[in-house]
Scaffold this motif. Structure first.
Motif, PDB file in Angstrom:
ATOM      1  N   GLY A 188     -43.785 -67.867   3.696  1.00  0.00           N
ATOM      2  CA  GLY A 188     -44.823 -67.162   2.803  1.00  0.00           C
ATOM      3  C   GLY A 188     -44.756 -67.965   1.209  1.00  0.00           C
ATOM      4  N   TYR A 189     -43.757 -68.531   1.062  1.00  0.00           N
ATOM      5  CA  TYR A 189     -43.778 -69.186  -0.294  1.00  0.00           C
ATOM      6  C   TYR A 189     -44.535 -70.417  -0.217  1.00  0.00           C
ATOM      7  CZ  TYR A 189     -39.548 -66.435  -1.231  1.00  0.00           C
ATOM      8  OH  TYR A 189     -38.362 -65.629  -1.419  1.00  0.00           O
ATOM      9  N   GLY A 190     -44.815 -70.976   1.080  1.00  0.00           N
ATOM     10  CA  GLY A 190     -45.477 -72.122   1.003  1.00  0.00           C
ATOM     11  C   GLY A 190     -47.075 -71.704   1.111  1.00  0.00           C
ATOM     12  N   CYS A 191     -47.154 -70.595   1.766  1.00  0.00           N
ATOM     13  CA  CYS A 191     -48.660 -69.967   1.723  1.00  0.00           C
ATOM     14  C   CYS A 191     -48.978 -69.685   0.292  1.00  0.00           C
ATOM     15  CB  CYS A 191     -48.580 -68.700   2.519  1.00  0.00           C
ATOM     16  SG  CYS A 191     -48.646 -68.843   4.062  1.00  0.00           S
ATOM     17  N   VAL A 192     -48.149 -69.317  -0.619  1.00  0.00           N
ATOM     18  CA  VAL A 192     -48.565 -69.043  -2.117  1.00  0.00           C
ATOM     19  C   VAL A 192     -48.886 -70.096  -2.726  1.00  0.00           C
ATOM     20  CG1 VAL A 192     -47.513 -68.261  -4.257  1.00  0.00           C
ATOM     21  CG2 VAL A 192     -46.984 -66.957  -2.116  1.00  0.00           C
ATOM     22  N   THR A 193     -48.230 -71.275  -2.362  1.00  0.00           N
ATOM     23  CA  THR A 193     -48.581 -72.530  -2.813  1.00  0.00           C
ATOM     24  C   THR A 193     -49.722 -72.893  -2.494  1.00  0.00           C
ATOM     25  OG1 THR A 193     -46.345 -73.220  -3.425  1.00  0.00           O
ATOM     26  CG2 THR A 193     -47.873 -75.227  -3.115  1.00  0.00           C
ATOM     27  N   ILE A 194     -49.947 -72.938  -1.156  1.00  0.00           N
ATOM     28  CA  ILE A 194     -51.360 -73.363  -0.311  1.00  0.00           C
ATOM     29  C   ILE A 194     -52.551 -72.414  -1.242  1.00  0.00           C
ATOM     30  CG2 ILE A 194     -52.808 -73.103   1.750  1.00  0.00           C
ATOM     31  CD1 ILE A 194     -50.006 -73.623   3.341  1.00  0.00           C
ATOM     32  N   VAL A 195     -52.368 -71.348  -1.284  1.00  0.00           N
ATOM     33  CA  VAL A 195     -53.506 -70.319  -1.940  1.00  0.00           C
ATOM     34  C   VAL A 195     -53.691 -71.118  -3.404  1.00  0.00           C
ATOM     35  CG1 VAL A 195     -54.119 -68.346  -2.822  1.00  0.00           C
ATOM     36  CG2 VAL A 195     -52.993 -68.468  -0.770  1.00  0.00           C
ATOM     37  N   ASN A 196     -52.563 -71.320  -4.321  1.00  0.00           N
ATOM     38  CA  ASN A 196     -52.848 -71.917  -5.583  1.00  0.00           C
ATOM     39  C   ASN A 196     -53.159 -73.053  -5.699  1.00  0.00           C
ATOM     40  OD1 ASN A 196     -51.984 -69.591  -7.354  1.00  0.00           O
ATOM     41  ND2 ASN A 196     -50.135 -69.736  -6.415  1.00  0.00           N
ATOM     42  N   ALA A 197     -53.112 -74.024  -4.590  1.00  0.00           N
ATOM     43  CA  ALA A 197     -53.427 -75.334  -4.616  1.00  0.00           C
ATOM     44  C   ALA A 197     -54.846 -75.485  -3.826  1.00  0.00           C
ATOM     45  CB  ALA A 197     -52.387 -76.351  -3.978  1.00  0.00           C
ATOM     46  N   PHE A 198     -55.064 -74.919  -2.843  1.00  0.00           N
ATOM     47  CA  PHE A 198     -56.328 -75.041  -2.261  1.00  0.00           C
ATOM     48  C   PHE A 198     -57.289 -73.802  -2.063  1.00  0.00           C
ATOM     49  CE2 PHE A 198     -52.695 -78.026  -0.723  1.00  0.00           C
ATOM     50  CZ  PHE A 198     -53.270 -79.013  -0.910  1.00  0.00           C
ATOM     51  N   ASN A 199     -56.769 -72.604  -2.416  1.00  0.00           N
ATOM     52  CA  ASN A 199     -57.732 -71.467  -2.285  1.00  0.00           C
ATOM     53  C   ASN A 199     -58.523 -71.502  -0.849  1.00  0.00           C
ATOM     54  OD1 ASN A 199     -60.703 -70.385  -3.950  1.00  0.00           O
ATOM     55  ND2 ASN A 199     -59.108 -69.165  -2.968  1.00  0.00           N
ATOM     56  N   PRO A 200     -58.005 -71.565   0.111  1.00  0.00           N
ATOM     57  CA  PRO A 200     -58.619 -71.534   1.511  1.00  0.00           C
ATOM     58  C   PRO A 200     -59.069 -69.925   1.815  1.00  0.00           C
ATOM     59  CG  PRO A 200     -56.369 -71.636   1.823  1.00  0.00           C
ATOM     60  CD  PRO A 200     -56.357 -71.753   0.409  1.00  0.00           C
ATOM     61  N   GLU A 201     -60.037 -70.034   2.535  1.00  0.00           N
ATOM     62  CA  GLU A 201     -60.494 -68.671   3.110  1.00  0.00           C
ATOM     63  C   GLU A 201     -59.625 -68.081   4.134  1.00  0.00           C
ATOM     64  OE1 GLU A 201     -64.562 -68.329   4.106  1.00  0.00           O
ATOM     65  OE2 GLU A 201     -64.369 -66.724   5.313  1.00  0.00           O
ATOM     66  N   ARG A 202     -58.925 -69.130   5.207  1.00  0.00           N
ATOM     67  CA  ARG A 202     -58.084 -68.903   6.051  1.00  0.00           C
ATOM     68  C   ARG A 202     -56.963 -69.855   6.001  1.00  0.00           C
ATOM     69  NH1 ARG A 202     -61.568 -66.618  11.173  1.00  0.00           N
ATOM     70  NH2 ARG A 202     -63.279 -65.503   9.862  1.00  0.00           N
ATOM     71  N   ALA A 230     -36.273 -63.867   7.044  1.00  0.00           N
ATOM     72  CA  ALA A 230     -35.847 -64.793   5.811  1.00  0.00           C
ATOM     73  C   ALA A 230     -36.915 -66.013   5.970  1.00  0.00           C
ATOM     74  CB  ALA A 230     -34.526 -65.276   5.883  1.00  0.00           C
ATOM     75  N   ILE A 231     -36.899 -66.362   7.368  1.00  0.00           N
ATOM     76  CA  ILE A 231     -37.768 -67.714   7.597  1.00  0.00           C
ATOM     77  C   ILE A 231     -39.259 -67.449   7.303  1.00  0.00           C
ATOM     78  CG2 ILE A 231     -38.765 -69.071   9.395  1.00  0.00           C
ATOM     79  CD1 ILE A 231     -36.169 -68.449  10.998  1.00  0.00           C
ATOM     80  N   GLY A 232     -39.698 -66.327   7.568  1.00  0.00           N
ATOM     81  CA  GLY A 232     -41.070 -65.662   7.232  1.00  0.00           C
ATOM     82  C   GLY A 232     -41.466 -65.853   5.731  1.00  0.00           C
ATOM     83  N   ARG A 233     -40.395 -65.229   4.977  1.00  0.00           N
ATOM     84  CA  ARG A 233     -40.580 -65.482   3.212  1.00  0.00           C
ATOM     85  C   ARG A 233     -40.649 -66.767   2.860  1.00  0.00           C
ATOM     86  NH1 ARG A 233     -36.769 -61.019   3.496  1.00  0.00           N
ATOM     87  NH2 ARG A 233     -35.046 -62.129   3.243  1.00  0.00           N
ATOM     88  N   ILE A 234     -39.795 -67.774   3.460  1.00  0.00           N
ATOM     89  CA  ILE A 234     -39.903 -69.106   3.143  1.00  0.00           C
ATOM     90  C   ILE A 234     -41.249 -69.719   3.426  1.00  0.00           C
ATOM     91  CG2 ILE A 234     -39.212 -71.225   3.644  1.00  0.00           C
ATOM     92  CD1 ILE A 234     -36.873 -69.958   1.901  1.00  0.00           C
TER      93      ILE A 234
END
Lengths: 401, 401
Positions: free
Chosen positions: A318-332, A312-316
């Protein structure tokens, strides 16, 4: 060798050119003037002029002949990363760490100050001044000091804002306290930004220059490099992922926002859930980090409830990562600090959410990994802040103009 | 005068220096070599060398004497913004607009192509090729073409992803279709990023260089300049605010994510709510934009239900602003496209949410305003993409090396 700081004007074009030469030597090691000219697209004459000033000021040095193109011999230039030392100071809620590093981030010295509480802040500040003075007088190679503090840090104003987990530090103005206190310049940055600079300078990420360092510890922070440049924002307060809402009807946060990511996956939030679930005996008496580590150990031993909590912590996260991808599109995206220590089961849940919620083209081109830097990365990150300034603005440190 | 594009290497340092000279002339008008040298921190000799090549290539020209310091006369240099023309092409769901602009964004020509549907995509592409060829052959001052397309646009791959409101365009690869089709270079960018470049180049925002353009139209997009640089991300797909979730348990989106901002405040989402509420007679037969404008008119006439809907939309847009502040910390957020046309009542709700949910230091230092550029800003934004390349990489356009 040290140069007193005066009013530093905005970096000029000549400073930028100089910085590119320094960065080339930092990244590529010994190089000839011709190699530098070719790599940077400046004329050999311009490179000769820039390197002459850097040599004269003692920033770089000549080596013996190296093999040039067409078997011609030419003189090598190098930036000796061992010759310049940097102090890094990491501030956390109740902990201050001080280290000395070379330009490659190699640890030369590391110490923890006595634990900090609200009542010992003033004596801690005094101790920091004393320890830094001691280090400076014992090592004339030290050219700068970097400091990393929890965000949201208002870099231009010099103080942290909000940060429920570090109330006592809020009344400290880091710039007033430290910026002109020593014989070398001091640079203060939010800890996750310091972390991404450390990843960029010290970790092996091939040629990646667009990356995010996602710190999930007592606080939740983010630093993002976009094509080699730190995303700053107007007041140096950008990339505050911990206070981006994942639920506009969610848990209230001290920052005024609602549903802040930090309220769900910081070590503080996880500790609260551990206490409520009674899964770890006497967890209430533990520190946040200790309670999290106990939960992760229990999950690793096969306890189903603990494993469910880790997922459950991992999913949360992960939601942060989804925002990071959409906001910043980092390679890593590089995860660091306490919570990613839960390891592969947590990371699997993070990756599952990314593949579920991010468009395929971006999910498949974004790597998500745990930091491989040693555990003192946070302190070396503080040093990375100062090393970045050293490479970007050499005229602050040496008379090279 | 036009130069064919060859393999363009990464911008070199000498290109960067040249670009800074061009930008100085673009921003400051007629300047002497000494003024440029002083402003940029390069030696007069270096400026003389750079400007000699720009003069020779016909990019800049000499004017008569201007007043220098200490009453000395010196020769002025200028970049005549009228001498170079740029084609801008704006793609929307069912509309393609083509314009010709000078370097200041002044509209010299503007036309709408016939409405596009899924079945007419191919003939529309043919028409775009023909119209651009006509414009090029009629105006030898045209040096580049900029195109703006809805995001998420994978800039390096050349196509849009997701975009439920523009399905028919998804199979078009804009780079393959256009990048080498004409005698001048073509640059394609996501529409909101094009928008922020237009704000930076054409609107009067004093010296602000850290700003966000928040497009709330049929889609919801964002372009962010951080200290004068567009935030790009690894594949040119950063700042996709429309697909940042505001509720991890919210409405599903075609992108795979849940609770995407776009699902709540785009003109498409608002149109659905209008239809469900029956507030505008025959709204189902209207276009998205038309239905929104009808709602805003009804609110302006004092209808309480319509006013409540506008405030609710403003709050959602405000949640987006809260995320923009925490993620990017811009000095200004400039709203544009259809939905901000609801005017002050909507903007008041936006500002209320920002003051409620953002820490004071950031709320009080972030201005939020509606774009003041004329309504064809989206097309001039397409031109701004190409003008930015013209200023950043002159060697793509002229033989200046």
């Amino acid at each position: 060798m040290r140069k007193q700081i005066s009013n530093v004007a905005q970096a000029s074009l000549s400073e930028h050119n100089r910085s590119c030469v320094l960065r080339h030597l930092y990244n590529n090691g010994i190089s000839s003037r011709a190699q530098i000219a070719k790599a940077l697209g400046l004329t050999p004459a311009a490179i000769t002029k820039i390197t002459a000033r850097l040599l004269e000021a003692g920033v770089i040095e000549e080596t013996g002949d190296i093999e040039g193109s067409k078997n011609r011999r030419s003189i090598g230039l190098k930036l000796d990363s061992d010759r310049f030392h940097i102090i890094g100071v990491k501030f956390a809620r109740s902990l201050v760490e001080i280290g000395v590093f070379d330009l490659n981030g190699t640890t030369l010295h590391l110490e923890d100050l006595p634990e900090v509480s609200d009542s010992t802040i003033d004596s801690t500040l005094t101790t920091i001044h004393e320890r830094i003075e001691d280090l400076l007088s014992g090592d004339s190679s030290i050219v700068a000091i970097g400091m990393a503090v929890p965000g949201p840090y208002l870099r231009n104003a010099g103080h942290t804002a909000v940060v429920s987990s570090m109330q006592s530090w809020r009344r400290v103005n880091f710039l007033e306290e430290f910026s002109t206190a020593f014989s070398v310049p001091v640079f203060v940055e939010q800890d996750a930004r310091a972390g991404v600079l450390a990843q960029y300078l010290f970790a092996d990420h091939d040629d990646c220059d667009t990356m995010a360092y996602y710190l999930v510890g007592e606080g939740v922070g983010l630093g993002v490099l976009d094509h080699g440049k730190l995303i700053n924002g107007s007041l140096g307060a950008a990339t505050e992922i911990g206070h981006v809402s994942i639920d506009i009807n969610g848990r209230p946060c001290d920052c005024g926002n609602v549903g802040c990511l930090e309220r769900y996956c910081s070590a503080v939030a996880i500790h609260q859930e551990i206490n409520q679930s009674n899964i770890i005996p006497q967890s209430e008496a533990m520190g946040h980090s200790q309670a999290c580590i106990a939960l992760f150990a229990k999950a690793a031993q096969g306890d189903a409830q603990a494993q469910g909590m880790v997922r459950a912590i991992g999913r949360i996260i992960g939601y942060g990562c989804v925002t990071i991808v959409n906001a910043f599109n980092p390679e890593r995206i590089i995860l660091g600090d306490i919570v990613p220590q839960a390891g592969e089961p947590l990371m699997q849940a993070v990756r599952d959410i990314i593949h579920e919620r991010v468009i395929d083209e971006l999910a498949s081109t974004t790597s998500v990994e745990v930091s491989k830097l040693p555990t003192d990365a946070a302190v070396s990150g503080a040093a990375a802040v100062a090393i970045t300034e050293f490479l970007d603005r050499p005229s602050m440190f040496f008379d090279v103009t």
